[in-house]
Design an enzyme around this catalytic site. Structure first.
Site, PDB file in Angstrom:
ATOM      1  N   GLY A 502       2.148   1.097 -13.426  1.00  0.00           N
ATOM      2  CA  GLY A 502       3.149   1.506 -14.236  1.00  0.00           C
ATOM      3  C   GLY A 502       2.810   2.711 -14.859  1.00  0.00           C
ATOM      4  O   GLY A 502       1.802   3.259 -14.543  1.00  0.00           O
ATOM      5  N   LYS A 522      -5.059  -4.912 -17.461  1.00  0.00           N
ATOM      6  CA  LYS A 522      -4.520  -3.595 -17.257  1.00  0.00           C
ATOM      7  C   LYS A 522      -5.331  -2.447 -17.963  1.00  0.00           C
ATOM      8  O   LYS A 522      -5.883  -2.670 -18.933  1.00  0.00           O
ATOM      9  CB  LYS A 522      -3.292  -3.583 -18.300  1.00  0.00           C
ATOM     10  CG  LYS A 522      -2.610  -2.179 -18.490  1.00  0.00           C
ATOM     11  CD  LYS A 522      -1.296  -2.347 -19.299  1.00  0.00           C
ATOM     12  CE  LYS A 522      -0.184  -2.931 -18.668  1.00  0.00           C
ATOM     13  NZ  LYS A 522       0.541  -2.038 -17.478  1.00  0.00           N
ATOM     14  N   ASP A 617      10.420   0.242 -23.703  1.00  0.00           N
ATOM     15  CA  ASP A 617      10.489   0.378 -22.090  1.00  0.00           C
ATOM     16  C   ASP A 617      10.737  -0.871 -21.636  1.00  0.00           C
ATOM     17  O   ASP A 617      10.123  -1.403 -20.780  1.00  0.00           O
ATOM     18  CB  ASP A 617       9.179   0.987 -21.786  1.00  0.00           C
ATOM     19  CG  ASP A 617       8.987   1.373 -20.407  1.00  0.00           C
ATOM     20  OD1 ASP A 617      10.405   1.787 -19.823  1.00  0.00           O
ATOM     21  OD2 ASP A 617       8.268   1.553 -19.717  1.00  0.00           O
TER      22      ASP A 617
END
Length: 778
Positions: A502, A522, A617
């Site tokens: 992302g 992540k 988001d």
């Protein structure tokens, strides 16, 4: 005769709008009113009308009212849904020719609200004896008038033009928008509707029946006549009975749509001097119970002994609030037990009521016997009641919107009610229950003692290990584990298996505890250059969030320049894959559950966690599915850690195009939780329609933007023609589309809070028809 009467009306029309004589008091530029210092209002020459501040309770209302005794009668207000101002406000016709309301705040910038929007600037103003407040330019031409923006009232000489509406107030003392409106339709028909409907013929409870006459409008004459006339003032319809046939300046006529949904015409006679006498001249509908939605869902109106309307619940329902009987009723039994038709007779019974009918569209209709109709409703899980008339059976689901008492002696209604099953327990059974309860309590106490001892020992061992590693204080405070970069590199086998990527970085699959626990790591790539202390403070905030609809953060790494986050592994991928890359459309019930899961997760971030978090988001790629297909929100709390998109540095915009609220594009607009509400609205529509918000490869141009297309289908009542699966609940579909469109309104203040969204999805709060979002037409 008709042409002569039209000529008289034309003369009257010009008499109403002739320029005001110089003798009437003018309000010059620079004039002002204050709540604290007299004068608090500007009066008309006759002193009958006033414009300014009127005290109500601890605050003031800004508007126009009949100023003579016995009581003030408001005919127009500003900022209707926020009518009250504090005791520290001023109203000013500025030197620049603008009408301005200024609210003064302690130790803060004054709030300024422009009351009248018009081109150019005004040279003076006047409060006229007609009740019209007018702003004039240097040529004494009217450039703005209150008569052009009616609220719930029109006065003598005032028009309600094509497309104009009157909205009732909420109650006798609450001037905010109420539950009913009068609409001068484009087709020439004057119609009364409840406000939370699509204004269809089924929803109307009174009309002038003047359709097919485009271009006509309503006027209240100076003689107390309500007329529907065309552009040349030729009379099309006399709405009310003839008035007094006099144009006395001592009589003022007022037509008001009142809070109970009745449109009433009054005369105010000032022959007595400072006090006036009010007389009711005409009203529609004549019978109070003919007003649609006077009583809420699942109830019907009846007149009590005092000739006042009362609302009674339909069988099988109970008042939502017994102290507010007009708010409707709700089902008093659960539908969860309605699964097997052979058990229905033991769970439910049918109550028969005569002279009760409803106008709702039936979901099932067929010819059958009276007994067959009764049995059909009893064995149907969806059936709330059935209406039997002349061999025709119409079955209705909850909610029943338009129930009413009928004079038809042959009409019968069948309503499903739950049976109360009372089980008698023998003395022997009571003793057995007591013995088993005591044994269970004893077992629970022993289990709790053993568990407490085990937890205590495990924490002692864990504390020793953390002390030896040097991370005891921080890890305990965060309830997160601090990983080394080497550990995570080994767990992911050198960041080998990438799960996705992302804007904030890539995500890799890994395992801990010798492959027994799967994790997702992540790797943040665009981290704001800040101290380790600030990064750990943000981790503390994220680490304290615990909710079943949020992806759990397990740990972190802050070694050197590396910034990594360790999450629980979500085995079923993202919502985007489920909706857009799956050959099979998810079941409707699964989509409804996913929509509610996401809403509850956002609600927790906004209102329920210790430190409120704005996600910034929300999109299908950031909604992940666990092994039980529970939707969970990921990447929350990262907005403060990531570098803003360099192409949008002026607005510091975050998020993904297509899901970003319109206020991101406005310079210096403060971020609020409503940006997440907007994004959720887009995602909700995507869940309902199983397609992306923006889709180029479509058969028709209007289908490119989903939000625009969805609104058009909703208004046209054509959602049924979409192939969204055989199991789709049509009423639930319409409700979810309306919720989605409420969420994507351009004005943040119009969007509901996430708490309201959850209540609407769960059926606790009714959903009204939303206005057209401007961005949906872009």
């Amino acid at each position: 005769m008709a042409s002569a009467y039209s000529a008289l009306l034309l003369v009257f029309f010009f008499w109403i709008y002739e320029p005001v004589s110089p003798q009437q008091s003018r309000i010059e530029l620079g004039s002002s009113l204050s709540t604290n210092i007299p004068p608090t209002s500007w009066r008309s020459p006759s002193r009958h009308f006033a414009f300014g501040f009127y005290r109500q309770g601890s605050g003031f209302i800004v508007g126009i009212w009949l100023a003579s005794k016995p009581d003030a009668t408001f005919t127009w207000t500003i900022n209707r849904d926020v009518p009250h101002v504090s005791s520290n406000a001023t109203l000013e016709l500025t030197k620049k020719g603008k009408l301005l309301l200024r609210r003064h705040r302690n130790n803060a910038t004054d709030e300024e609200i422009f009351i009248a929007n018009f081109k150019g600037s005004a040279s003076y103003a006047q409060m006229l004896d007609s009740g019209n407040f007018v702003l004039y330019n240097e040529h004494s031409e009217a450039i703005w008038e209150s008569f052009s923006f009616p609220t719930d009232t029109i006065l003598g000489g005032q028009n309600l033009y094509k497309g104009g509406e009157l909205f009732s107030r909420a109650s006798a003392i609450d001037l905010s928008t109420g539950r009913f409106h009068l609409k001068m339709q484009d087709d020439g028909n004057l119609v009364l509707y409840p406000v939370d409907t699509l204004d269809l013929p089924l929803d109307a409870y009174w009309s002038s029946d003047t359709y097919d006459n485009p271009g006509i409008h309503l006027i209240l004459t100076g003689t107390g006549d309500l007329l529907l006339v065309n552009q040349t003032l030729h009379e099309i319809e006399h709405v009310s009975p003839s008035g007094s046939e006099s144009n006395s300046t001592s009589i003022i006529y007022r037509a008001t749509l009142e809070y109970d949904g009745i449109f009433r015409l009054y005369s105010h006679n000032f022959d007595g001097g400072a006090e006036y006498i009010i007389s009711l001249m005409w009203h529609v509908p004549v019978i109070q119970c003919e007003v649609r939605r006077l009583c809420g869902f699942n109830s019907y109106c009846t007149m009590n002994d005092d000739d006042q309307p009362d609302c009674l619940c339909l069988p099988g329902t109970a008042y939502v609030d017994p102290n507010q009987r007009f708010h409707g009723c709700e089902r008093d039994y659960n539908e969860g037990s309605c699964k097997h038709t052979n058990e229905m007779s033991s769970l439910y019974n049918i109550t028969v009521m005569d002279q009760i009918a409803w106008d709702d569209n039936a979901y099932f209709q067929a010819s059958m016997s009276e007994e067959g109709c009764r049995k059909s409703c009893l064995e149907d899980c969806n059936c709330a009641g059935a209406l039997y008339e002349s061999g025709n059976c119409k079955k209705q689901k909850y909610p029943v919107k338009y129930a009413w008492k009928t004079e038809d002696q042959l009409s019968k209604s069948f309503f499903k009610v739950a049976l109360e099953i009372i089980q008698r327990t023998s003395k022997k059974a009571v003793v057995l229950i007591l013995v088993m309860s005591l044994a269970f309590i004893t077992w629970c106490l022993v289990a709790l003692a053993i568990s407490g001892l085990f937890i205590f020992k495990s924490r002692v061992i864990k504390g020793r290990m953390q002390t030896e590693s040097g991370n005891f204080g921080l890890a305990r405070e965060l309830t997160l584990r601090a990983f080394s970069y080497r550990e995570l590199k080994k767990a992911t086998k050198g960041f080998k298996e990438e799960l996705g990527k992302g804007s904030s970085g890539a995500v890799y699959k890994g395992t801990l505890y010798k492959g027994k626990k799967a994790i997702a790591v992540k790797r943040l790539e665009k981290v704001v250059s800040e101290s380790e202390r600030e990064f750990l403070a943000e981790m503390r905030s994220i680490g304290k969030t615990h909710h079943k609809n949020l992806v759990r953060l397990l740990g972190y790494c802050t070694e050197g320049s590396h910034r990594l986050l360790v999450y629980e592994y979500m085995s079923n991928g993202s919502l985007a894959n489920l909706l857009f890359r799956n050959e099979r459309i998810p079941d409707w019930s699964d989509r409804v559950k996913i929509a509610l899961d996401i809403a509850k997760g956002i609600l927790y971030l906004h209102e329920e966690c210790e430190a409120p978090i704005i996600h910034c988001d929300i999109k299908p790629q950031n909604i992940l599915m666990d092994n039980l297909w529970t939707a969970k929100i990921s990447d929350f709390g990262l907005a403060k850690l990531l570098v803003p998109d360099q192409t949008r540095t002026l607005t510091i915009a975050r998020g993904t195009p297509g899901y970003m609220a319109p206020e991101w594009t406005k310079i210096s607009t403060p971020t609020s939780v409503k940006v997440d509400v907007y994004s959720y609205g887009v995602v909700l529509l995507e869940i309902v329609f199983c397609r992306r918000n923006m889709k180029i490869n479509v058969s028709k141009p209007e289908e490119i933007l989903l939000s625009k297309w969805a609104y058009e289908l909703l208004v046209a009542r054509e959602l049924d023609r979409l192939d969204l699966g055989e199991d789709v609940d049509r009423q639930k579909l319409e409700k979810m589309v309306m919720i989605g469109i409420w969420c994507i309104q351009d004005e943040p203040g119009l969007r509901p809070s996430m708490k309201t969204v959850v209540m609407m999805l769960e059926g606790i709060t009714d959903v009204s028809v939303p206005p057209h979002p401007t961005s949906a037409s872009a």
